[in-house]
Motif scaffolding. Structure first.
Motif, PDB file in Angstrom:
ATOM      1  N   ALA A 118      39.565  35.693  38.613  1.00 66.00           N
ATOM      2  CA  ALA A 118      40.915  35.123  38.510  1.00 66.00           C
ATOM      3  C   ALA A 118      41.067  34.085  39.596  1.00 66.00           C
ATOM      4  CB  ALA A 118      41.972  36.196  38.640  1.00 66.00           C
ATOM      5  N   THR A 119      42.021  33.227  39.415  1.00 66.55           N
ATOM      6  CA  THR A 119      42.371  32.240  40.426  1.00 66.55           C
ATOM      7  C   THR A 119      43.518  32.781  41.256  1.00 66.55           C
ATOM      8  OG1 THR A 119      41.716  30.475  38.894  1.00 66.55           O
ATOM      9  CG2 THR A 119      43.077  29.835  40.779  1.00 66.55           C
ATOM     10  N   THR A 120      43.540  32.411  42.520  1.00 65.40           N
ATOM     11  CA  THR A 120      44.613  32.897  43.393  1.00 65.40           C
ATOM     12  C   THR A 120      45.977  32.619  42.755  1.00 65.40           C
ATOM     13  OG1 THR A 120      44.541  30.799  44.569  1.00 65.40           O
ATOM     14  CG2 THR A 120      43.296  32.626  45.533  1.00 65.40           C
ATOM     15  N   GLY A 121      46.829  33.642  42.827  1.00 66.71           N
ATOM     16  CA  GLY A 121      48.172  33.503  42.280  1.00 66.71           C
ATOM     17  C   GLY A 121      48.260  33.684  40.789  1.00 66.71           C
ATOM     18  N   GLU A 122      47.136  33.997  40.129  1.00 65.77           N
ATOM     19  CA  GLU A 122      47.132  34.136  38.685  1.00 65.77           C
ATOM     20  C   GLU A 122      46.772  35.578  38.269  1.00 65.77           C
ATOM     21  OE1 GLU A 122      48.095  31.790  36.678  1.00 65.77           O
ATOM     22  OE2 GLU A 122      48.313  30.263  38.237  1.00 65.77           O
ATOM     23  N   ARG A 123      46.901  35.836  36.978  1.00 60.03           N
ATOM     24  CA  ARG A 123      46.541  37.132  36.414  1.00 60.03           C
ATOM     25  C   ARG A 123      45.098  37.105  35.945  1.00 60.03           C
ATOM     26  NH1 ARG A 123      46.428  38.877  31.206  1.00 60.03           N
ATOM     27  NH2 ARG A 123      47.472  36.971  30.481  1.00 60.03           N
ATOM     28  N   PHE A 124      44.390  38.222  36.130  1.00 56.10           N
ATOM     29  CA  PHE A 124      43.025  38.309  35.608  1.00 56.10           C
ATOM     30  C   PHE A 124      43.081  38.243  34.084  1.00 56.10           C
ATOM     31  CE2 PHE A 124      42.292  39.719  39.841  1.00 56.10           C
ATOM     32  CZ  PHE A 124      40.944  39.534  40.115  1.00 56.10           C
ATOM     33  N   ALA A 125      42.169  37.446  33.532  1.00 56.91           N
ATOM     34  CA  ALA A 125      42.196  37.237  32.084  1.00 56.91           C
ATOM     35  C   ALA A 125      41.831  38.486  31.313  1.00 56.91           C
ATOM     36  CB  ALA A 125      41.242  36.082  31.722  1.00 56.91           C
ATOM     37  N   ASP A 126      40.921  39.294  31.854  1.00 58.29           N
ATOM     38  CA  ASP A 126      40.460  40.493  31.153  1.00 58.29           C
ATOM     39  C   ASP A 126      41.010  41.748  31.829  1.00 58.29           C
ATOM     40  OD1 ASP A 126      38.770  39.096  29.263  1.00 58.29           O
ATOM     41  OD2 ASP A 126      37.439  38.692  30.976  1.00 58.29           O
ATOM     42  N   ARG A 127      41.100  42.811  31.045  1.00 58.54           N
ATOM     43  CA  ARG A 127      41.570  44.105  31.566  1.00 58.54           C
ATOM     44  C   ARG A 127      40.377  45.043  31.696  1.00 58.54           C
ATOM     45  NH1 ARG A 127      46.844  45.662  28.100  1.00 58.54           N
ATOM     46  NH2 ARG A 127      47.078  47.211  29.771  1.00 58.54           N
ATOM     47  N   VAL A 128      40.401  45.894  32.692  1.00 57.06           N
ATOM     48  CA  VAL A 128      39.293  46.801  32.991  1.00 57.06           C
ATOM     49  C   VAL A 128      39.307  47.982  32.023  1.00 57.06           C
ATOM     50  CG1 VAL A 128      38.279  48.336  34.725  1.00 57.06           C
ATOM     51  CG2 VAL A 128      39.274  46.138  35.415  1.00 57.06           C
ATOM     52  N   LEU A 129      38.136  48.290  31.461  1.00 53.90           N
ATOM     53  CA  LEU A 129      37.975  49.432  30.560  1.00 53.90           C
ATOM     54  C   LEU A 129      36.923  50.369  31.153  1.00 53.90           C
ATOM     55  CD1 LEU A 129      38.406  50.860  27.763  1.00 53.90           C
ATOM     56  CD2 LEU A 129      36.491  49.449  26.930  1.00 53.90           C
ATOM     57  N   VAL A 130      37.261  51.678  31.257  1.00 54.31           N
ATOM     58  CA  VAL A 130      36.298  52.658  31.768  1.00 54.31           C
ATOM     59  C   VAL A 130      36.185  53.807  30.785  1.00 54.31           C
ATOM     60  CG1 VAL A 130      36.647  52.091  34.200  1.00 54.31           C
ATOM     61  CG2 VAL A 130      38.058  53.846  33.118  1.00 54.31           C
ATOM     62  N   LYS A 131      35.035  54.516  30.886  1.00 53.09           N
ATOM     63  CA  LYS A 131      34.799  55.674  30.031  1.00 53.09           C
ATOM     64  C   LYS A 131      34.456  56.875  30.909  1.00 53.09           C
ATOM     65  CE  LYS A 131      32.058  57.357  26.121  1.00 53.09           C
ATOM     66  NZ  LYS A 131      31.008  57.014  25.120  1.00 53.09           N
ATOM     67  N   ALA A 132      35.088  58.035  30.590  1.00 54.89           N
ATOM     68  CA  ALA A 132      34.868  59.269  31.354  1.00 54.89           C
ATOM     69  C   ALA A 132      34.078  60.255  30.509  1.00 54.89           C
ATOM     70  CB  ALA A 132      36.197  59.879  31.768  1.00 54.89           C
ATOM     71  N   THR A 133      33.108  60.921  31.146  1.00 57.85           N
ATOM     72  CA  THR A 133      32.328  61.954  30.469  1.00 57.85           C
ATOM     73  C   THR A 133      32.173  63.159  31.385  1.00 57.85           C
ATOM     74  OG1 THR A 133      30.226  61.005  31.224  1.00 57.85           O
ATOM     75  CG2 THR A 133      31.029  60.314  29.051  1.00 57.85           C
ATOM     76  N   LEU A 134      31.915  64.298  30.753  1.00 55.41           N
ATOM     77  CA  LEU A 134      31.652  65.537  31.486  1.00 55.41           C
ATOM     78  C   LEU A 134      30.448  66.198  30.836  1.00 55.41           C
ATOM     79  CD1 LEU A 134      32.499  67.632  33.630  1.00 55.41           C
ATOM     80  CD2 LEU A 134      33.911  68.720  31.871  1.00 55.41           C
ATOM     81  N   ASP A 135      29.388  66.340  31.608  1.00 59.06           N
ATOM     82  CA  ASP A 135      28.136  66.896  31.091  1.00 59.06           C
ATOM     83  C   ASP A 135      27.647  66.114  29.871  1.00 59.06           C
ATOM     84  OD1 ASP A 135      28.164  68.872  33.046  1.00 59.06           O
ATOM     85  OD2 ASP A 135      29.342  70.241  31.776  1.00 59.06           O
ATOM     86  N   GLY A 136      27.874  64.819  29.898  1.00 56.45           N
ATOM     87  CA  GLY A 136      27.402  63.951  28.831  1.00 56.45           C
ATOM     88  C   GLY A 136      28.331  63.834  27.643  1.00 56.45           C
ATOM     89  N   ALA A 137      29.396  64.655  27.602  1.00 52.53           N
ATOM     90  CA  ALA A 137      30.364  64.598  26.493  1.00 52.53           C
ATOM     91  C   ALA A 137      31.612  63.864  26.937  1.00 52.53           C
ATOM     92  CB  ALA A 137      30.720  66.005  26.025  1.00 52.53           C
ATOM     93  N   VAL A 138      32.281  63.222  25.981  1.00 52.36           N
ATOM     94  CA  VAL A 138      33.506  62.496  26.335  1.00 52.36           C
ATOM     95  C   VAL A 138      34.503  63.448  26.970  1.00 52.36           C
ATOM     96  CG1 VAL A 138      33.195  60.770  24.542  1.00 52.36           C
ATOM     97  CG2 VAL A 138      34.492  62.842  24.036  1.00 52.36           C
ATOM     98  N   ALA A 139      35.248  62.932  27.932  1.00 50.95           N
ATOM     99  CA  ALA A 139      36.212  63.756  28.670  1.00 50.95           C
ATOM    100  C   ALA A 139      37.620  63.231  28.407  1.00 50.95           C
ATOM    101  CB  ALA A 139      35.889  63.736  30.158  1.00 50.95           C
ATOM    102  N   PRO A 140      38.329  63.790  27.443  1.00 47.61           N
ATOM    103  CA  PRO A 140      39.681  63.315  27.147  1.00 47.61           C
ATOM    104  C   PRO A 140      40.706  63.872  28.120  1.00 47.61           C
ATOM    105  CG  PRO A 140      39.107  65.117  25.667  1.00 47.61           C
ATOM    106  CD  PRO A 140      37.895  64.855  26.510  1.00 47.61           C
ATOM    107  N   SER A 141      41.824  63.177  28.208  1.00 45.53           N
ATOM    108  CA  SER A 141      42.993  63.614  28.990  1.00 45.53           C
ATOM    109  C   SER A 141      42.670  63.898  30.444  1.00 45.53           C
ATOM    110  CB  SER A 141      43.627  64.852  28.358  1.00 45.53           C
ATOM    111  OG  SER A 141      44.063  64.584  27.055  1.00 45.53           O
ATOM    112  N   VAL A 142      41.724  63.167  31.003  1.00 46.03           N
ATOM    113  CA  VAL A 142      41.400  63.320  32.419  1.00 46.03           C
ATOM    114  C   VAL A 142      42.270  62.357  33.217  1.00 46.03           C
ATOM    115  CG1 VAL A 142      39.593  63.119  34.176  1.00 46.03           C
ATOM    116  CG2 VAL A 142      39.046  64.005  31.897  1.00 46.03           C
TER     117      VAL A 142
END
Length: 572
Positions: free
Chosen positions: A449-473
């Motif tokens: 991003a440029t100073t004073g501006e908004r980042f163009a993209d939003r951060v996406l992350v994925k959570a897992t527990l023991d290799g399985a998807v971890a919902p509602s964490v």
């Protein structure tokens, strides 16, 4: 109750002048032309007071169904001033009230005294009516929840010898889809029960065949119209509202006074059942007792010959095994162990209690209620906050699986005995928050991003527990100073709160059903450089993401040319 233990009132023949005068006075108290509320006239014989106008039978509690007319013995069970809260003991049989029935009357008194203290309802009045209506639920033949072992039904109200009341409940309570019948230990007809029915034992049903429900409903019925049952006129009016008959009034008052002098508790199923009813011929008074004689042995067989002139001695009845509620003296934890589960999961252990009698032996067939207590969204069996379980042959009751809600914390599963005031057993249960052991970026983009501006993209992350998807964490996102010493940064990229103010730590974030989380928009302040965003999860999952902020490219500075024109000079 055997006929020789009491005196039977002949219909219309034993109501004294005082009672008749009371009825007349009560009838006169209803101003001419004023129709009393339907719920204020219960049931019974045709009114005796002169000038009374009988209400329609279907305006009454029992639809003019018959009742027991037997009176208590002349001797009182105890002397004045003695206890009316005796334990299970022997005593005058007529004074014994089955345990669950007595508990229901006292519970109704306590409940109504709390909700309507001005009524002054005494439980002995309910006992008097219960005796006259059903012989205390047929001698206390009820299960652990207080429900009669089979429905108590009055005669069909088809106009043959009784009122003619067409069906009002499609046979739901009385099993008759053509005509109504009085139902249960307090003998309500379905139309009256529809108005006054209660769920006093908390099983989710208003059951006229349940002594707790019926006693509560009868108490409220008697207290109607702002009556004060400590006032004699109101007491008489209440009884006459339940059954408009001088014989009924006199009979109930006799038992009411008798029980006030003293009672004792007997095991369920062992109470004495009256014989004489208002719809049957009077029982013949028994003659002198005859002493049975033993017939001489027959010479041919050696066996006694029957003597037709000698009364046959009835066979001795086997002792009645008291119900589980009368036998149990305590319940205890049967080795449940620790109760811990992750939010949304099922507890591995199940609350289990053992019911024991006075000798420490297990009690089978006992109703035990398991109830979730405390601020939690956990439940039993996936749906309920309380369930009732019956102990097996080993005396154990096991609760359904306890399912944790989404709210972490501690709550209690409480086990109590239905129908007995014994010490409960409490099980502490703990819900821990959902966890993820791994967090990864859900994309490979570089975040700039440029100073004073908004980042163009939003951060996406994925959570897992023991290799399985971890919902509602629950995840936490923080702008940090460095990966080695992650302190919250005070400059650089930021989120915005609800008022638009900079915020560099976000909590309350949760992954969706696929374990994914998209962060809100991120903004750059006036600082350029490379910054770090760290996301963490309970269970150890963490990921650090670089955010690059650049200064805007300067605009070219215009300079004059030798010919006098202006040329743009590139910025250094």
């Amino acid at each position: 109750m055997a006929a020789q233990f009491g005196r039977r009132l002949r219909r219309g023949a034993t109501s004294g002048a005082v009672v008749a005068a009371a009825v007349a006075a009560l009838a006169a108290s209803q101003a001419p032309g004023v129709t009393p509320p339907p719920s204020d006239n219960a049931s019974g014989d045709r009114p005796v007071g002169v000038g009374d106008t009988p209400a329609s039978p279907d305006d009454t509690a029992t639809g003019d169904s018959p009742y027991y007319t037997q009176l208590p013995p002349l001797n009182t069970p105890n002397k004045p001033g003695t206890s009316i809260d005796l334990p299970i003991i022997t005593g005058p049989a007529e004074a014994g009230i089955p345990a669950s029935v007595l508990a229901a009357y006292k519970r109704a008194e306590q409940s109504i005294r709390a909700s309507d203290p001005a009524c002054n309802l005494p439980w002995q009045l309910l006992a008097g009516i219960g005796k006259v209506e059903s012989g205390q639920a047929r001698g206390g033949r009820v299960d652990a929840n207080g429900t009669t072992d089979s429905p108590i039904l009055g005669p069909v109200l088809n106009g043959v010898g009784f009122a003619n009341i067409s069906d009002t409940d499609n046979g739901a309570f009385d099993g008759d889809a053509t005509h109504d019948r009085a139902v249960g230990p307090m003998q309500f007809i379905p139309s009256t029960w529809a108005t006054w029915g209660q769920d006093a034992n908390g099983d989710g049903r208003k059951d006229p065949n349940n002594i707790y429900d019926a006693a509560q409903a009868a108490g409220l019925y008697l207290c109607a119209n702002n009556r004060d049952l400590a006032v004699k006129a109101d007491l008489d009016r209440a009884i006459l509202s339940y059954n408009r008959s001088t014989e009924y009034l006199h009979t109930v008052l006799s038992w009411f006074e008798y029980y006030k002098r003293g009672t004792h508790q007997v095991p369920d199923g062992t109470g004495q059942l009256p014989v004489d009813r208002s719809d049957t011929p009077r029982t013949t008074t028994p003659g002198p007792t005859q002493t049975p004689t033993t017939p001489a042995p027959s010479p041919s067989t050696g066996t006694p010959k029957p003597n037709p002139s000698t009364p046959t001695t009835p066979p001795t009845k086997p002792p009645v095994d008291p119900p589980a509620t009368a036998k149990v003296t305590r319940i205890k934890d049967a080795g449940t162990g620790a109760l811990t589960a992750t939010a949304g999961g099922v507890f591995a252990g199940r609350p289990t209690v053992l019911a024991l009698d006075v000798n420490g032996k297990p009690v089978a067939g006992l109703a035990v209620r398991f109830e979730i207590v405390g601020s939690t969204d956990a439940n039993l069996g996936g749906v309920a906050k309380s369930v009732t379980v019956t102990t097996g042959s080993a005396g154990k009751a096991v609760a359904p699986p306890v399912r944790a809600g989404e709210k972490p914390g501690t709550f209690t599963v409480r086990a109590t005995v239905v129908g007995r005031a014994l010490a409960p057993v409490d099980f502490s249960a703990t819900v821990t928050e959902r966890t993820a052991d791994t967090l990864v970026r859900g994309d490979a983009e570089e975040f700039t991003a440029t100073t004073g501006e908004r980042f163009a993209d939003r951060v996406l992350v994925k959570a897992t527990l023991d290799g399985a998807v971890a919902p509602s964490v629950a995840l936490t996102a923080t702008m940090i100073t460095s990966a080695e010493e992650p302190q919250t940064n005070t400059k650089g990229p930021y989120f915005k709160d609800a008022d638009g103010n900079p915020l560099r730590t976000l909590t309350g974030l949760k992954t969706d059903e696929n374990g994914l989380l998209t962060l809100p928009d991120i903004y750059a302040d006036g600082e350029a450089g490379t910054f770090l965003l760290r996301l963490t999860a309970p269970g150890g999952g963490t990921v650090t993401i670089e955010l690059k902020v650049t200064a805007p490219t300067p605009e070219p500075t215009p300079t004059p040319s030798p010919s006098g024109s202006t040329e743009a000079t590139p910025a250094p």
